[in-house]
Design a protein around this motif. Structure first.
Motif, PDB file in Angstrom:
ATOM      1  N   LEU A 143      10.468  -5.418 -10.009  1.00 49.45           N
ATOM      2  CA  LEU A 143       9.345  -5.706 -10.586  1.00 49.45           C
ATOM      3  C   LEU A 143       9.128  -4.916 -11.956  1.00 49.45           C
ATOM      4  N   LYS A 144       8.467  -5.320 -12.894  1.00 47.91           N
ATOM      5  CA  LYS A 144       8.175  -4.422 -14.127  1.00 47.91           C
ATOM      6  C   LYS A 144       6.601  -4.417 -14.250  1.00 47.91           C
ATOM      7  N   GLU A 145       6.324  -3.437 -14.875  1.00 49.00           N
ATOM      8  CA  GLU A 145       4.851  -3.343 -15.344  1.00 49.00           C
ATOM      9  C   GLU A 145       4.493  -4.226 -16.614  1.00 49.00           C
ATOM     10  N   GLY A 146       3.217  -4.698 -16.606  1.00 46.41           N
ATOM     11  CA  GLY A 146       2.876  -5.322 -18.020  1.00 46.41           C
ATOM     12  C   GLY A 146       3.284  -6.786 -18.098  1.00 46.41           C
ATOM     13  N   ILE A 147       3.739  -7.411 -17.213  1.00 42.72           N
ATOM     14  CA  ILE A 147       4.064  -8.681 -17.296  1.00 42.72           C
ATOM     15  C   ILE A 147       3.233  -9.360 -16.372  1.00 42.72           C
ATOM     16  N   THR A 148       2.096 -10.480 -17.068  1.00 43.00           N
ATOM     17  CA  THR A 148       1.104 -11.137 -16.339  1.00 43.00           C
ATOM     18  C   THR A 148       1.321 -12.846 -16.582  1.00 43.00           C
ATOM     19  N   GLY A 149       1.876 -13.084 -17.685  1.00 43.44           N
ATOM     20  CA  GLY A 149       1.815 -14.589 -17.964  1.00 43.44           C
ATOM     21  C   GLY A 149       0.885 -14.765 -19.096  1.00 43.44           C
ATOM     22  N   LYS A 150       0.176 -13.694 -19.612  1.00 42.32           N
ATOM     23  CA  LYS A 150      -0.751 -14.061 -20.502  1.00 42.32           C
ATOM     24  C   LYS A 150      -0.141 -13.741 -21.892  1.00 42.32           C
ATOM     25  N   GLU A 151       1.149 -13.320 -21.803  1.00 42.06           N
ATOM     26  CA  GLU A 151       2.081 -13.411 -23.138  1.00 42.06           C
ATOM     27  C   GLU A 151       2.080 -14.478 -23.651  1.00 42.06           C
ATOM     28  N   ALA A 152       1.975 -15.809 -22.876  1.00 38.78           N
ATOM     29  CA  ALA A 152       2.287 -16.773 -23.345  1.00 38.78           C
ATOM     30  C   ALA A 152       1.022 -17.866 -23.535  1.00 38.78           C
ATOM     31  N   LEU A 153      -0.211 -16.996 -23.583  1.00 38.64           N
ATOM     32  CA  LEU A 153      -1.397 -17.734 -24.008  1.00 38.64           C
ATOM     33  C   LEU A 153      -1.617 -17.773 -25.598  1.00 38.64           C
ATOM     34  N   GLN A 154      -2.443 -18.616 -25.923  1.00 33.66           N
ATOM     35  CA  GLN A 154      -2.764 -18.977 -27.456  1.00 33.66           C
ATOM     36  C   GLN A 154      -3.570 -17.710 -27.749  1.00 33.66           C
ATOM     37  N   GLN A 155      -3.599 -17.143 -28.847  1.00 30.87           N
ATOM     38  CA  GLN A 155      -4.260 -15.976 -29.453  1.00 30.87           C
ATOM     39  C   GLN A 155      -5.887 -16.485 -29.341  1.00 30.87           C
ATOM     40  N   LEU A 198       0.725  -1.318  -0.026  1.00 31.73           N
ATOM     41  CA  LEU A 198       0.282  -0.283   0.052  1.00 31.73           C
ATOM     42  C   LEU A 198       0.691   1.245   0.080  1.00 31.73           C
ATOM     43  N   ASP A 199       2.090   1.175   0.552  1.00 30.90           N
ATOM     44  CA  ASP A 199       2.926   2.361   0.672  1.00 30.90           C
ATOM     45  C   ASP A 199       4.366   2.386  -0.269  1.00 30.90           C
ATOM     46  N   SER A 200       4.045   1.378  -1.159  1.00 28.21           N
ATOM     47  CA  SER A 200       5.243   1.421  -1.919  1.00 28.21           C
ATOM     48  C   SER A 200       4.948   1.711  -3.545  1.00 28.21           C
ATOM     49  N   PRO A 201       5.638   2.800  -3.967  1.00 30.51           N
ATOM     50  CA  PRO A 201       5.425   3.022  -5.416  1.00 30.51           C
ATOM     51  C   PRO A 201       6.013   2.058  -6.337  1.00 30.51           C
ATOM     52  N   TYR A 202       7.080   1.283  -5.954  1.00 30.65           N
ATOM     53  CA  TYR A 202       7.641   0.121  -6.759  1.00 30.65           C
ATOM     54  C   TYR A 202       6.711  -0.947  -6.961  1.00 30.65           C
ATOM     55  N   ALA A 203       5.626  -1.048  -6.021  1.00 29.32           N
ATOM     56  CA  ALA A 203       4.605  -2.242  -6.340  1.00 29.32           C
ATOM     57  C   ALA A 203       3.254  -1.760  -7.027  1.00 29.32           C
TER      58      ALA A 203
END
Length: 478
Positions: free
Chosen positions: A461-473, A419-424
């Protein structure tokens, strides 16, 4: 996190939720719990807990009054999974989290809890938490446009001869697009010396309590202007006022913090006025005047024509922005539909996703609702949850690939820290301890492990990484 900001905890009687409540209270942070069963909650959390009764699966039970003062949310609500053969009264089979029991859904379905429940909760708290990009009150931002009815309010009300207007210039904006223009001619004749434009009172007050101020996108002319914000629908009433300077010939963003607003009535400061309440903004006024307040003069004032293009006015959240909605999801949410994965090596929930009414599929859909909401968020995906104490070394990952275990206490501590971390902020991540399933983790109470600085992990940690990148179209639709 401000000690006056209420943190709402949903799922407060669950294994993670009740620990979150305990940690927040020990830190002196106001907590409100959203629960379905009042008797159970008070028995577990104490008779003095700030409690509201509602069910996230039922939109009608989430009454707006419940969320007044709420600035942050930790959502630990989850569908209930239990062993088919039955559990002990204290749910010991569920709580231990390691030995496998043939599972089934108990109570409401994953669709109701993880997806519809998330949708309802976001809708209920969105105005209180705010949007990372801010709230557009007037103007043009990309494809978004919001009009306000402005009218001139010049010194003619006092016998002066100044005049102004507000027009839309379809091609005078920053990139050749449309913009609003505050323009006119100001004169000190007949003891005048100001022009202004004021909106009609809003049909309903704007609740801007989630934000820190107003931001103007405008093309300056080197002069000093005023913004006047009113919280009363009366016409001749005090306004909360601040001046701002502009740079000549330059498009710029100017932020006016709510904390800089002073209560002013007819150019005089009102010393006993109530503090500005951003939850009931009724109208806005822009002014170019010879006078500041209390007899002070505007050093940039000159008589004659002026023109101030204003392309947008929005409420903003000041930097650094931290998560306002922390959600406890689950590792594995993207794996049931992932091509090429060996299900035999996956946790039970992944292997049995379909049999468990697509539990992980709907958890992922709920995550997506939060990511798309615009609310500053953090999504924590724990591996298998246990009743072991916090303190083990941790492994954070992104992309939804790891398996393992982690204690509920550790996840609760992590959620409060986020809640207090801009990095999260706006990050989705998985987490487990380094301890294998085969080894129990214990702590010597006479020599407990040091408190963790979770920012050490959040920073990587990086923004935009969810694991959905590897899903089928074209994944299987549900």
């Amino acid at each position: 996190m401000g000690t006056s900001d209420i943190v709402l905890v949903a799922g407060a009687t669950g294994g993670v939720g009740r620990r979150v409540v305990d940690i927040l209270r020990k830190k002196g942070i106001p907590v409100r719990v959203l629960v379905r069963n009042e008797e159970k909650a008070r028995k577990m959390l104490g008779s003095d807990v700030d409690l509201v009764i509602g069910d996230i699966t039922k939109d009608s039970t989430l009454i707006p009054e419940y969320f007044k003062g709420v600035k942050k949310v930790i959502n630990a609500a989850s569908v209930i999974v239990g062993p088919k053969e039955g559990d002990t009264p204290d749910r010991s089979k569920y709580s231990q989290g390691i030995k496998f029991f043939e599972p089934e859904i108990k109570g409401d379905s994953p669709e109701k809890v993880e997806y519809i429940g998330m949708r309802n909760l976001i809708k209920a708290v969105k105005d209180n938490l705010g949007l990372r990009r801010g709230k557009l009150l007037f103007g043009f931002e990309g494809i978004n446009y919001r009009q306000l009815p402005w009218g001139a309010l010049d010194d003619v009300v006092m016998g002066g001869v100044s005049e102004s207007t507000f027009q839309i210039d379809p091609s005078g904006g920053e990139n050749g697009g449309p913009t609003g223009v505050f323009k006119g001619v100001v004169s000190t004749a007949n003891n005048g010396g100001f022009t202004s434009i004021r909106t009609k009172n809003f049909s309903e007050p704007e609740n801007l309590s989630a934000y820190d101020g107003l931001e103007f996108r405008l093309k300056g002319d080197g002069r000093r202007y005023k913004i006047i914000v009113r919280t009363s629908s009366d016409w001749d009433t005090l306004g909360y006022t601040a001046g701002f300077d502009t740079e000549k010939g330059k498009w710029q963003s100017i932020q006016v913090p709510f904390s800089s607003l002073s209560p002013v009535f007819r150019a005089r400061t009102v010393s006993n006025a109530p503090p500005f309440d951003p939850s009931i903004v009724v109208s806005l006024q822009l002014m170019f005047s010879k006078f500041e307040s209390d007899g002070k003069l505007n050093e940039t004032f000159v008589e004659g024509p002026f023109e101030l293009p204003v392309s947008s006015i929005r409420a903003y959240i000041k930097d650094p922005i931290t998560p306002r909605f922390v959600h406890v999801s689950s590792a594995g949410v993207t794996r049931p539909e992932r091509p090429g994965i060996d299900l035999s090596k996956q946790p039970p929930a992944v292997r049995l996703n379909k049999e468990l009414d697509y539990i992980l599929t709907f958890k992922l859909k709920g995550e997506d609702l939060l990511r798309e909401s615009g609310i500053p968020y953090a999504i924590v995906r724990p591996c298998a949850l246990t009743e072991e104490p916090a303190g083990a070394n941790l492994i954070f990952d992104q992309g939804d690939n790891i398996t393992g275990k982690i204690s509920r206490e550790e996840i609760a501590l992590m959620c409060v820290a986020a809640l207090d971390s801009p990095y999260a902020c706006d990050k989705t991540f998985e987490v487990k301890s380094v301890i294998p399933f085969s080894e129990p983790f214990t702590v010597d109470p006479t020599n407990p492990p040091p408190e963790k600085d979770y920012d050490v992990y959040f920073k990587n940690l990086k923004e935009g990484i969810t694991g959905k990148e590897a899903l089928q179209q074209n994944p299987v639709s549900v």
